[in-house]
Write an enzyme that holds these catalytic residues in place. Structure first.
Site, PDB file in Angstrom:
ATOM      1  N   HIS A 100       0.830  -1.206   0.000  1.00 51.48           N
ATOM      2  CA  HIS A 100       0.000   0.000   0.000  1.00 51.48           C
ATOM      3  C   HIS A 100       0.870   1.263   0.000  1.00 51.48           C
ATOM      4  O   HIS A 100       0.701   2.156  -0.849  1.00 51.48           O
ATOM      5  CB  HIS A 100      -0.902  -0.031   1.242  1.00 51.48           C
ATOM      6  N   GLU A 101       1.804   1.335   0.929  1.00 50.67           N
ATOM      7  CA  GLU A 101       2.663   2.522   1.013  1.00 50.67           C
ATOM      8  C   GLU A 101       3.608   2.616  -0.178  1.00 50.67           C
ATOM      9  O   GLU A 101       3.987   3.722  -0.586  1.00 50.67           O
ATOM     10  CB  GLU A 101       3.436   2.529   2.328  1.00 50.67           C
ATOM     11  N   HIS A 157       1.839   4.623  -2.764  1.00 48.02           N
ATOM     12  CA  HIS A 157       1.994   6.059  -2.512  1.00 48.02           C
ATOM     13  C   HIS A 157       3.382   6.542  -2.938  1.00 48.02           C
ATOM     14  O   HIS A 157       3.530   7.555  -3.631  1.00 48.02           O
ATOM     15  CB  HIS A 157       1.820   6.344  -1.018  1.00 48.02           C
ATOM     16  N   GLU A 190      -4.449   7.872  -3.059  1.00 44.71           N
ATOM     17  CA  GLU A 190      -4.997   6.628  -2.542  1.00 44.71           C
ATOM     18  C   GLU A 190      -5.345   5.657  -3.663  1.00 44.71           C
ATOM     19  O   GLU A 190      -5.310   4.443  -3.473  1.00 44.71           O
ATOM     20  CB  GLU A 190      -6.228   6.922  -1.682  1.00 44.71           C
TER      21      GLU A 190
END
Length: 490
Positions: free
Chosen positions: A256-257, A260, A286
């Site tokens: 997830h990160e 980003h 996101e």
């Protein structure tokens, strides 16, 4: 130099100082000594004084008035759009209030962390009252007669309104709830068993980040209570967390990160230390973290490859790749938003969106927040919250004053659904690539069609350009229904 050149030279230093302020926050979340909290609060307040003064410098108004916008190219006009928006917005916010928010939220974060560890909302409530009071003042100042919550949300998703998002979320909810009921009516796949060494998790998670294209020469992975990504350009850092009983927490937080971080690392280098050199909104941001984590990372194809990586790191997992895929995508009762499955994740966001709107409107007091949270959770999920760390204290956002941020998570999911549909149309052999652990087809398409643009376009525009159609909730819902129907035999 021309007025535009002078303005951009000035702006470069402002952007650089903003990156320094971000690094102070990263340090506070990762390696700052526990006893340094009060001093860090004063340091952040001092940085906010400096940044506020630079963003409201009268020469900015003179430069903007002197520039012939028609003489600029697309990049120049986009830079002016961002600078003008920041200038007009920051001038509405008194510098004393801006500094007090920076100081208070820094202190509030430390109080929240302690209260969360002790499951004691009452210990955090006085600090949160102060944060909410300040954010109400900020919203009122920025709104200039409009909706204060919309004004706060504009920091994270320019142009979005609570009314528009309420309509979108209202369209999402019925099909999400119906899907959840069908899935929970089926037997749950078994999960992983045993314990998984923390150091081995961190070693594996760095390999996975590299697999998804994270450039370690311009970044690093550390631990934090709440995973996050920080920075842009040549210094983009991510954090994750480990749980010896749940390695998926570490793995998918990292993916997830990495989404980003890859967005920030993928922006055109020519935009570095300009207003275009960062992601254009948190909703678009996101979209990258969620498509990396879910449509790619939790997809059947990549899960087969991940099964092999985990076997190399931890030995026999006691399940074949297909059972592993089902374990990764289990739908089950749970309290924690960041650990929620795809089917229920947005329901967690809707709860927070409604409660924080009430806090800013003054129709909900902080003293009543825990009770309101627990009642809403019981109504939405059907079982009670037993402790504050599973409820109102689980997220870091309100302690940091990030009110208006939560709805961008669901908006990002909607954007990700649209991008996934377009990506699969553009890369027809995507699953074959992912099954080999090759993410370059996906990440390359996202970089070319969205990430490289940074702040060049407005949020909805950059998604529309990438997808060929305006974003809507349909592709996300269709994807979720097809995926979980396959796993659960619906």
């Amino acid at each position: 130099m021309s007025a535009y050149d002078e303005l951009m030279e000035y702006q470069r230093d402002t952007e650089a100082l903003g990156q320094v302020a971000g690094r102070l926050h990263w340090d506070m979340e990762t390696v700052m000594p526990k006893g340094a909290g009060d001093q860090r609060s004063d340091e952040l307040a001092a940085m906010e004084h400096v940044l506020h003064a630079r963003k409201t410098e009268p020469r900015i108004g003179d430069w903007l008035a002197a520039i012939d916008e028609a003489s600029l190219d697309e990049v120049g006009r986009a830079n002016l759009r961002h600078i003008r928006r920041s200038y007009e917005r920051t001038r509405r916010l008194p510098v004393k209030l801006a500094a007090e928010i920076a100081r208070t939220t820094s202190r509030s974060h430390a109080v929240w962390a302690q209260a969360r560890a002790e499951d004691d909302f009452a210990a955090f409530a006085p600090m949160l009252k102060e944060v909410v009071r300040l954010k109400r003042e900020e919203g009122a100042a920025l709104a200039d007669g409009g909706d204060p919550y919309d004004a706060l949300m504009d920091d994270y998703e320019p142009g979005a309104t609570a009314a528009d998002l309420e309509a979108m979320f209202g369209a999402l909810r019925p099909r999400l709830v119906a899907l959840r009921e069908k899935v929970l009516g089926k037997p749950m796949p078994r999960g992983l068993e045993g314990t998984y060494d923390d150091d081995a998790q961190m070693e594996l998670t760095r390999r996975i980040a590299a697999t998804f294209g994270y450039d370690f020469s311009r970044g690093r992975v550390d631990k934090a209570v709440h995973p996050f990504s920080s920075g842009s350009g040549d210094d983009v850092r991510i954090t994750t967390r480990t749980n010896p009983l749940d390695p998926f927490n570490c793995i998918f937080s990292t993916i997830h990160e990495t989404g980003h971080a890859s967005y920030e690392q993928g922006i055109d280098p020519a935009y570095r230390l300009t207003p275009l050199g960062q992601g254009v909104s948190m909703g678009v941001h996101e979209s990258q973290s969620r498509i990396y984590e879910n449509q790619l990372g939790r997809g059947r194809a990549f899960c087969g490859h991940l099964h092999g990586m985990m076997t190399e790191s931890f030995g026999d997992l006691g399940m074949d790749p297909e059972a592993f895929y089902a374990a990764v995508n289990r739908v089950q009762n749970g309290y924690i938003r960041t650990e929620s499955d795809e089917v229920q994740y947005n329901l967690h966001i809707f709860l927070r969106f409604d409660l924080e709107r009430q806090l800013i409107a003054g129709t909900l007091d902080v003293d009543d927040l825990e009770e309101a949270w627990n009642a809403r959770f019981l109504a939405d999920f059907g079982y009670p919250v037993e402790k504050a760390s599973d409820g109102v204290l689980q997220d870091v956002h309100w302690s940091l004053g990030l009110i208006g941020y939560f709805p961008t998570y669901s908006l990002g999911n909607v954007y990700a659904g649209c991008l996934n549909e377009a990506l699969r149309g553009a890369v027809p052999d995507l699953d074959d690539q992912l099954a080999r652990g090759d993410t370059s087809g996906a990440t390359g398409w996202l970089r070319e069609n969205l990430q490289r643009h940074g702040g060049l376009y407005e949020p909805r525009e950059v998604v529309t350009r990438a997808c060929g159609a305006a974003p809507s909730e349909g592709p996300l819902l269709d994807y979720l229904e097809a995926k979980f129907a396959g796993i659960y035999g619906l």
